[in-house]
Enzyme design. Structure first.
Site, mmCIF file in Angstrom:
data_model
loop_
_atom_site.group_PDB
_atom_site.id
_atom_site.type_symbol
_atom_site.label_atom_id
_atom_site.label_comp_id
_atom_site.label_asym_id
_atom_site.label_seq_id
_atom_site.Cartn_x
_atom_site.Cartn_y
_atom_site.Cartn_z
ATOM 1 N N HIS A 86 -11.554 -22.186 3.194
ATOM 2 C CA HIS A 86 -10.480 -22.563 2.281
ATOM 3 C C HIS A 86 -10.700 -24.011 1.884
ATOM 4 O O HIS A 86 -11.009 -24.850 2.732
ATOM 5 C CB HIS A 86 -9.115 -22.417 2.968
ATOM 6 C CG HIS A 86 -7.988 -22.927 2.122
ATOM 7 N ND1 HIS A 86 -7.441 -22.181 1.105
ATOM 8 C CD2 HIS A 86 -7.338 -24.119 2.118
ATOM 9 C CE1 HIS A 86 -6.490 -22.891 0.512
ATOM 10 N NE2 HIS A 86 -6.410 -24.075 1.108
ATOM 11 N N ASP A 165 5.998 -17.577 2.429
ATOM 12 C CA ASP A 165 5.356 -18.728 1.785
ATOM 13 C C ASP A 165 5.655 -18.752 0.292
ATOM 14 O O ASP A 165 5.856 -19.803 -0.296
ATOM 15 C CB ASP A 165 3.841 -18.717 2.016
ATOM 16 C CG ASP A 165 3.192 -19.897 1.308
ATOM 17 O OD1 ASP A 165 3.551 -21.036 1.659
ATOM 18 O OD2 ASP A 165 2.392 -19.689 0.386
ATOM 19 N N ARG A 172 9.725 -25.680 -2.504
ATOM 20 C CA ARG A 172 9.114 -27.005 -2.267
ATOM 21 C C ARG A 172 8.691 -27.648 -3.577
ATOM 22 O O ARG A 172 8.838 -28.857 -3.782
ATOM 23 C CB ARG A 172 7.896 -26.870 -1.337
ATOM 24 C CG ARG A 172 8.279 -26.617 0.112
ATOM 25 C CD ARG A 172 7.076 -26.190 0.913
ATOM 26 N NE ARG A 172 6.033 -27.199 0.886
ATOM 27 C CZ ARG A 172 4.731 -26.936 1.039
ATOM 28 N NH1 ARG A 172 4.316 -25.703 1.237
ATOM 29 N NH2 ARG A 172 3.851 -27.902 1.008
ATOM 30 N N SER A 187 1.804 -23.310 5.202
ATOM 31 C CA SER A 187 1.629 -22.583 3.932
ATOM 32 C C SER A 187 0.191 -22.077 3.806
ATOM 33 O O SER A 187 -0.049 -20.893 3.544
ATOM 34 C CB SER A 187 1.984 -23.529 2.779
ATOM 35 O OG SER A 187 1.590 -22.998 1.557
ATOM 36 N N LYS A 191 -1.231 -17.744 4.976
ATOM 37 C CA LYS A 191 -1.920 -16.829 4.044
ATOM 38 C C LYS A 191 -3.320 -16.509 4.559
ATOM 39 O O LYS A 191 -3.750 -15.364 4.564
ATOM 40 C CB LYS A 191 -2.009 -17.463 2.652
ATOM 41 C CG LYS A 191 -0.661 -17.516 1.955
ATOM 42 C CD LYS A 191 -0.709 -18.301 0.670
ATOM 43 C CE LYS A 191 -0.818 -19.776 0.910
ATOM 44 N NZ LYS A 191 -0.495 -20.650 -0.188
HETATM 45 N N1 URA Z 1 -1.901 -25.105 -0.903
HETATM 46 C C1 URA Z 1 -1.063 -24.189 -0.359
HETATM 47 O O1 URA Z 1 -1.352 -23.003 -0.335
HETATM 48 N N2 URA Z 1 0.094 -24.644 0.163
HETATM 49 C C2 URA Z 1 0.452 -25.935 0.162
HETATM 50 O O2 URA Z 1 1.500 -26.256 0.666
HETATM 51 C C3 URA Z 1 -0.418 -26.860 -0.420
HETATM 52 C C4 URA Z 1 -1.601 -26.427 -0.945
#
Ligand code: URA
Length: 438
Positions: A86, A165, A172, A187, A191
């Site tokens: 990621h 999320d 947010r 977050s 995922k």
């Molecule tokens: N990417 C995400 O998936 N979540 C965040 O909070 C910031 C960047």
């Protein structure tokens, strides 16, 4: 039986600097998922977490609760180690597109669930969707079948994965609570860990074009991500990489796909391949298919030299409904109507290329989106970008703008002329691979 937990009590505890219990965190995440907490209560707790922070245990608890708010893919039937990467997001960062097939060619499955671009950074899904016919919205059953068949699948987040999320990120975004390390950590990881992976490598970027420009803050995020994922039993490492100038020579969806295909054919830009190998090595090491960094590097290089990674890419594209012929004929990717070189007024050396400036120019051309619902133009962007330190002759091009709209072209020309500085002395790019954490 413990007394019922009221949202206002939980909010007040965090407001006053207390640490939340696992039950309190679960109540919050359940409230976000089933609507039993009002948006103002969720937002209040998000702000309290933003201001008061979380302990590593709370961050791991929040990550776990958010991950289990939906389906966690069970890929245990897949008889291969499963690794993913990621990136916290950069400009011109197309590494996932060619690294996933390289890793799959080395015998490690890559179940990758990616996001769309928002703001100045591009998204893997938008890049893939520039391939005619490519489907990112596979069902979980199709995702599993694709992984069985070709060892890799690159898809978008489904409604079943980490739904908490989705709700919390949307809040947010509009309540000034995005830049919180525990919230970012939960977050991202909720995922990624719902994908069914065994190990994870994170590319945490810092510098002008990064989501978190300050290196000290980015390092803090990397440490928190590695600690939370490791606490959840997933071996994880973070590679800190510089994002001062764009990665590679292209920015824009179809242009980046074409550059990734070049990487798979052994013609990738030096900087892009340096990041690709650094992350790929850690993926193979953690997945246990290589014992040393040098052995991992040799396997990755062989996947390119022998054409196996390119074939994995082709199999992924056609397996997900895309036109596999783009591999041999990248000209089949969407093409912009206008292709205009940026020409140097004077001879000199490239002193700096501001990744953020280039990203904003690409955004103006239509390559990205300002709001989640905005469409993107897959064809537009910038190619053949000069790199810091290179010599440019007067009248020679230092980039090519791809546009579909004359007024956007004119604005992008002015923005790029400011973003790319040519002077008498060569600029020096910062070290690209800064540190491996974990
Ligand atoms: N990417 C995400 O998936 N979540 C965040 O909070 C910031 C960047």
């Amino acid at each position: 039986m413990s007394p019922a937990l009221f949202p206002q009590q939980i909010i007040a505890r965090k407001r006053d600097g207390g640490a939340l219990t696992p039950a309190e965190i679960q109540s919050f995440v359940r409230g976000a998922t089933d609507g039993s907490w009002a948006d103002y209560q969720l937002s209040a707790l998000l702000m309290a977490i933003f201001l008061r922070g979380m302990t590593p245990e709370e961050t791991a608890g929040l990550t776990s609760a958010m991950m289990h708010s939906g389906i966690v893919a069970d890929l245990s039937g897949l008889r291969k180690p499963k690794a993913d990467k990621h990136s916290t997001g950069g400009v011109g960062d197309k590494v996932s597109l060619h690294l996933a097939p390289m890793i799959a060619a080395c015998g490690v499955a890559v179940p990758m669930i990616s996001g769309r671009g928002l703001g100045h950074t591009g998204g893997t899904l938008d890049k893939l969707e520039s391939i005619p016919g490519f489907r990112v919205n596979l069902s979980l059953a199709e995702y599993r079948a694709q992984l069985e068949k070709s060892g890799l699948a690159l898809i978008g987040q489904t409604a079943e994965l980490a739904p908490a999320d989705k709700k919390l990120y949307a809040l947010r975004d509009v309540t000034g609570t995005v830049e919180s390390i525990p919230l970012i950590c939960a977050s991202i990881l909720s995922k990624k860990l719902a994908e069914g992976i065994d190990v994870l490598v994170l590319d945490v970027k810092f510098g002008r074009g990064a989501f978190m420009p300050e290196k000290v803050k980015a390092r803090e995020l990397a440490l928190a991500l590695v600690a939370a994922a490791t606490a959840m039993g997933k071996p994880t490492r973070a590679v800190m990489t510089a994002m001062e100038q764009p990665l590679g020579r292209t920015v824009g969806n179809a242009l980046e796909v074409a550059e990734s295909i070049d990487c798979l054919k052994g013609r990738g830009p030096v900087d892009t391949m340096e990041v690709t190998y650094a992350i790929g090595e850690q993926m193979l090491l953690l997945a246990g298919v290589a014992k040393t960094k040098a052995a991992a590097r040799a396997q990755l290089e062989a996947s390119i030299a022998q054409g196996t990674a390119l074939e994995k890419f082709r199999a992924m594209v056609s397996g997900q409904g895309g036109d596999g012929r783009v591999v041999d004929k990248p000209g089949r990717l969407p093409q912009a109507r206008l292709k205009v070189p940026l020409v140097a007024a004077r001879a000199g050396f490239v002193q700096s290329v501001d990744a953020m400036g280039v990203a904003l120019a690409a955004l103006r051309l239509g390559a990205g989106r300002a709001k989640a619902a905005d469409p993107v133009d897959h064809a537009v962007g910038v190619s053949e970008l000069a790199k810091v330190g290179e010599r440019i002759e007067a009248g020679a091009p230092f980039g090519v703008i791809h546009a579909n709209d004359e007024s956007a072209l004119a604005e992008a020309q002015a923005m790029l002329a400011k973003a790319i500085v040519i002077g008498d002395t060569a600029g020096v790019a910062p070290k690209l691979i800064d540190e491996v954490i974990g």
